[in-house]
Design a protein around this motif. Structure first.
Motif, mmCIF file in Angstrom:
data_model
loop_
_atom_site.group_PDB
_atom_site.id
_atom_site.type_symbol
_atom_site.label_atom_id
_atom_site.label_comp_id
_atom_site.label_asym_id
_atom_site.label_seq_id
_atom_site.Cartn_x
_atom_site.Cartn_y
_atom_site.Cartn_z
ATOM 1 N N LEU A 277 72.258 56.255 -43.358
ATOM 2 C CA LEU A 277 72.820 55.571 -42.414
ATOM 3 C C LEU A 277 74.317 55.524 -42.214
ATOM 4 O O LEU A 277 74.786 55.594 -41.135
ATOM 5 N N ILE A 278 75.332 55.354 -43.400
ATOM 6 C CA ILE A 278 76.607 55.369 -43.147
ATOM 7 C C ILE A 278 77.022 56.602 -42.660
ATOM 8 O O ILE A 278 78.010 56.824 -42.401
ATOM 9 N N GLY B 58 72.491 58.509 -35.454
ATOM 10 C CA GLY B 58 71.224 59.255 -35.441
ATOM 11 C C GLY B 58 70.085 58.425 -36.240
ATOM 12 O O GLY B 58 68.937 58.463 -35.591
ATOM 13 N N GLU B 59 70.355 57.657 -37.075
ATOM 14 C CA GLU B 59 69.680 56.755 -37.707
ATOM 15 C C GLU B 59 69.196 55.610 -36.749
ATOM 16 O O GLU B 59 67.911 55.313 -36.895
ATOM 17 N N MET B 60 69.955 55.170 -36.116
ATOM 18 C CA MET B 60 69.624 54.143 -35.075
ATOM 19 C C MET B 60 68.700 54.701 -34.238
ATOM 20 O O MET B 60 67.649 53.939 -33.778
ATOM 21 N N ARG B 61 69.093 55.560 -33.614
ATOM 22 C CA ARG B 61 67.968 56.542 -32.424
ATOM 23 C C ARG B 61 66.691 56.549 -32.972
ATOM 24 O O ARG B 61 65.669 56.457 -32.335
ATOM 25 N N LEU C 63 74.504 45.011 -42.466
ATOM 26 C CA LEU C 63 75.224 46.228 -41.423
ATOM 27 C C LEU C 63 73.829 46.390 -40.699
ATOM 28 O O LEU C 63 74.136 46.540 -39.353
ATOM 29 N N LEU C 64 72.814 46.878 -40.990
ATOM 30 C CA LEU C 64 71.750 47.517 -39.934
ATOM 31 C C LEU C 64 71.386 46.468 -39.083
ATOM 32 O O LEU C 64 71.126 46.372 -37.839
ATOM 33 N N LEU D 32 64.690 49.619 -46.027
ATOM 34 C CA LEU D 32 65.853 50.113 -46.413
ATOM 35 C C LEU D 32 66.241 50.227 -47.833
ATOM 36 O O LEU D 32 66.014 49.211 -48.387
ATOM 37 N N TYR D 33 66.650 51.344 -48.211
ATOM 38 C CA TYR D 33 66.855 51.355 -49.592
ATOM 39 C C TYR D 33 68.354 52.321 -49.721
ATOM 40 O O TYR D 33 68.668 52.915 -48.938
ATOM 41 N N ARG D 34 68.730 51.897 -50.968
ATOM 42 C CA ARG D 34 70.021 52.383 -51.438
ATOM 43 C C ARG D 34 69.790 52.728 -52.969
ATOM 44 O O ARG D 34 69.362 52.130 -53.672
#
Length: 343
Positions: free
Chosen positions: A195-196, A201-204, A18-19, A140-142
């Motif tokens: 992120l979801i 905001g996270e992308m910026r 996704l990212l 990236l963590y989940r």
């Protein structure tokens, strides 16, 4: 031209595609689907012998290029000219081959930055650092319990909770240690659940860290050709053709049995807490398991992996056929070398 290199780290099944697809929409950044060069070839390096010998290094370059060319999600628009790759390598190292190949892909897209999504490269950060590449790192963590749900359904990876929890804990602990060792000026952490919930905001925030411009096309990732090609390459990537699913978290509460949640937390509860997640069974302590228990977990894990392979869709097998056959050939060569060394 000097490129900005970004290495994604963590554990698979954490929203990395996704990212990646969001980032790949940005004009300044190239983020192709990973052939997992270091993960596949680091264990195989004994096959090639002394890499300062030109013939040996040339063979490694050719084999790495073949791995990329067999990738189930094709790398389009780039010509992997073996002689050019050799000439652009500053040292006879696998990490150098990786750098040059990703730079060639970035050049083909007129991008000034590239990202490798091989999250297992958290195990090879010493090699990345010592080679002089020194990339920026994207951790990236989940929630590991949701990662476990995803692995259980995927055609790759471990299947028993004990082994999934072990892998997740090791890779997250290594990622946290890297943050402490090299500092936050070179490592950014993105929480999948954030992120979801707030993709733009996270992308910026991520673009500012990398030093590239944000573009709204990132939110249209699911309409891109790269997303379509990724979705066509395997059932486990079909969600990438959909917009962000903001409710895609805490799935483990419905999909895992209570004993599976307890087992995951018994193995990796401290790491869940270190990453800001709460425990469903907070009174349970981290514990070691007996040899008999682990033997049962191992047998069950093998059976689950065998079942998963047996249930693969024919089209998924076909997509991976050439790459799998090629890797099996290399592993056979390695086994012959190891056998000869013991005689």
């Amino acid at each position: 031209m000097r490129f900005t290199a970004i290495q994604m780290i963590g554990t698979q099944r954490s929203g990395s595609n996704l990212l990646r697809l969001m980032l790949n929409q940005l004009k300044e950044l190239s983020a192709p689907h990973p052939p997992h060069i270091l993960e596949r070839f680091m264990p195989l390096l004994p096959v090639y012998g002394d890499l300062t010998i030109e013939q040996n290094f040339a063979q490694l370059v050719d084999d790495v290029c073949r791995l990329v060319e067999y990738n189930p999600v094709p790398w389009t628009g780039v010509d992997l000219n073996r002689d050019e790759i050799i000439n652009r390598c500053n040292q006879p190292l696998l990490t150098e081959i990786t750098r040059v190949i990703y730079e060639l892909k970035a050049e083909s897209e007129n991008a000034s930055a590239w990202m490798c999504k091989s999250m297992a490269n958290i195990h090879y950060t010493d090699e990345l650092e010592s080679s002089g590449l020194k990339p920026l790192y994207l951790h990236l963590y989940r929630d590991g319990r949701d990662v476990a749900c995803s692995f259980k359904k995927a055609i790759v990876g471990e299947k028993h909770i004990y082994y999934i929890a072990q892998q997740w804990k090791i890779e997250q602990d290594l990622s946290l240690q890297l943050v402490e060792r090299i500092g936050r000026h070179r490592v950014i952490q993105i929480r999948y659940e954030d992120l979801i919930a707030n993709a733009e905001g996270e992308m910026r925030r991520l673009c500012e860290f990398i030093g590239i411009s944000y573009d709204e096309s990132a939110m249209q990732y699911h309409q891109s050709n790269e997303a379509k090609n990724t979705a066509l390459s395997g059932a486990m990537w079909q969600n990438v053709e959909k917009p962000v699913i903001a409710t895609n978290f805490n799935k483990y509460k419905k999909e895992l049995q209570p004993e599976e949640i307890r087992l995951f937390e018994a193995v990796a509860g401290d790491t869940l807490l270190n990453l800001g997640y709460s425990l469903d069974y907070p009174d349970q302590t981290i514990r070691k398991f007996t040899k008999d228990e682990i033997a049962l977990f191992k047998a069950r894990n093998k059976q689950m992996k065998d079942d998963s392979r047996a249930n693969q869709k024919p089209e998924d097998i076909e997509k991976r056929k050439n790459q799998d056959a090629f890797l099996n050939q290399l592993k056979h060569r390695l086994s012959q070398i190891e056998t000869a060394a013991t005689v």
